[in-house]
Scaffold this motif. Structure first.
Motif, PDB file in Angstrom:
ATOM      1  N   LEU A 163       0.827  -1.210   0.000  1.00 36.07           N
ATOM      2  CA  LEU A 163       0.000   0.000   0.000  1.00 36.07           C
ATOM      3  C   LEU A 163       0.861   1.259   0.000  1.00 36.07           C
ATOM      4  O   LEU A 163       0.533   2.238  -0.666  1.00 36.07           O
ATOM      5  N   VAL A 164       1.965   1.233   0.729  1.00 32.98           N
ATOM      6  CA  VAL A 164       2.888   2.374   0.727  1.00 32.98           C
ATOM      7  C   VAL A 164       3.441   2.588  -0.679  1.00 32.98           C
ATOM      8  O   VAL A 164       3.480   3.720  -1.179  1.00 32.98           O
TER       9      VAL A 164
ATOM     10  N   SER B 175       2.059   1.666  -3.468  1.00 33.99           N
ATOM     11  CA  SER B 175       0.935   2.093  -4.297  1.00 33.99           C
ATOM     12  C   SER B 175       0.663   3.586  -4.107  1.00 33.99           C
ATOM     13  O   SER B 175       0.440   4.319  -5.072  1.00 33.99           O
ATOM     14  N   ASP B 176       0.686   4.044  -2.862  1.00 35.66           N
ATOM     15  CA  ASP B 176       0.475   5.466  -2.575  1.00 35.66           C
ATOM     16  C   ASP B 176       1.547   6.306  -3.263  1.00 35.66           C
ATOM     17  O   ASP B 176       1.251   7.340  -3.868  1.00 35.66           O
ATOM     18  N   ARG B 177       2.787   5.874  -3.159  1.00 39.87           N
ATOM     19  CA  ARG B 177       3.891   6.626  -3.754  1.00 39.87           C
ATOM     20  C   ARG B 177       3.755   6.673  -5.271  1.00 39.87           C
ATOM     21  O   ARG B 177       3.970   7.714  -5.892  1.00 39.87           O
TER      22      ARG B 177
ATOM     23  N   LEU C 191       1.002   6.529  -6.983  1.00 39.97           N
ATOM     24  CA  LEU C 191      -0.110   7.433  -7.281  1.00 39.97           C
ATOM     25  C   LEU C 191       0.377   8.884  -7.289  1.00 39.97           C
ATOM     26  O   LEU C 191       0.088   9.642  -8.213  1.00 39.97           O
TER      27      LEU C 191
ATOM     28  N   ASP D  17       3.249  12.817   2.918  1.00 33.32           N
ATOM     29  CA  ASP D  17       2.131  11.925   3.233  1.00 33.32           C
ATOM     30  C   ASP D  17       0.867  12.785   3.282  1.00 33.32           C
ATOM     31  O   ASP D  17       0.294  13.020   4.343  1.00 33.32           O
TER      32      ASP D  17
ATOM     33  N   LEU E 116      -5.995  12.904   1.858  1.00 30.45           N
ATOM     34  CA  LEU E 116      -6.756  12.567   0.659  1.00 30.45           C
ATOM     35  C   LEU E 116      -7.352  13.812   0.013  1.00 30.45           C
ATOM     36  O   LEU E 116      -7.331  13.951  -1.210  1.00 30.45           O
TER      37      LEU E 116
ATOM     38  N   ILE F 220      -4.696  15.472  -2.024  1.00 33.21           N
ATOM     39  CA  ILE F 220      -4.423  14.714  -3.246  1.00 33.21           C
ATOM     40  C   ILE F 220      -5.482  15.024  -4.298  1.00 33.21           C
ATOM     41  O   ILE F 220      -5.171  15.261  -5.464  1.00 33.21           O
TER      42      ILE F 220
ATOM     43  N   HIS G  42     -10.881   6.117  -5.436  1.00 36.91           N
ATOM     44  CA  HIS G  42     -10.464   5.065  -4.505  1.00 36.91           C
ATOM     45  C   HIS G  42     -11.599   4.072  -4.347  1.00 36.91           C
ATOM     46  O   HIS G  42     -12.772   4.453  -4.342  1.00 36.91           O
TER      47      HIS G  42
ATOM     48  N   ARG H  92      -6.757   2.126  -6.364  1.00 43.23           N
ATOM     49  CA  ARG H  92      -6.749   3.567  -6.598  1.00 43.23           C
ATOM     50  C   ARG H  92      -6.511   3.771  -8.083  1.00 43.23           C
ATOM     51  O   ARG H  92      -5.746   3.039  -8.687  1.00 43.23           O
TER      52      ARG H  92
END
Length: 131
Positions: A24-25, A27-29, A31, A69, A72, A75, A88, A106
């Motif tokens: 997930l980390v 994936s977030d990065r 994105l 970080d 949402l 973002i 999401h 996402r």
């Protein structure tokens, strides 16, 4: 090197829950990197994105830092400012036996062309035994 760092931090990559957290980390990065790439593709400066978001260039630079970080809501505002949308989807379900399967999806959509959809997905599933 990664294994040494995982050991130092006490991360057990054999643990499905911790493996999902790492995925997930990543994936977030990914994105955030995709959104920043869209800004560059459109020739937008950080100052212009800041103006569109109602904030400052230093705030945009902080958003784009590797260790950022963002919330949402930030973002989504950034995505709107660069002509994209972020969607999401979170699903959880009880599967056979006592395992829980979770998936987080996402996606970033380039608003200038609906055909340019990039899906960023945490591909691991969380499988944990119920106690």
């Amino acid at each position: 090197m990664r294994d040494d760092l995982d050991d130092l931090l006490g991360i057990d990559t054999d643990d499905p829950e911790q493996r999902l957290a790492l995925d997930l980390v990543k994936s977030d990065r990914h994105l955030l990197l995709r959104l920043v790439a869209l800004r560059g593709d459109r020739g937008l400066t950080q100052a212009e994105v800041g103006r569109r978001m109602g904030t400052t260039q230093p705030a945009v630079a902080a958003f784009e830092r590797a260790d950022a970080d963002p919330k949402l809501s930030t973002i989504r505002r950034y995505a709107l400012a660069v002509g994209a949308s972020v969607q999401h989807s979170v699903t959880s379900r009880i599967s056979s036996g006592s395992s829980v399967v979770s998936r987080v999806t996402r996606s970033v959509t380039d608003s200038s062309s609906r055909s340019k959809r990039v899906k960023v997905e945490a591909s691991s599933s969380l499988l944990s035994e119920s106690k």
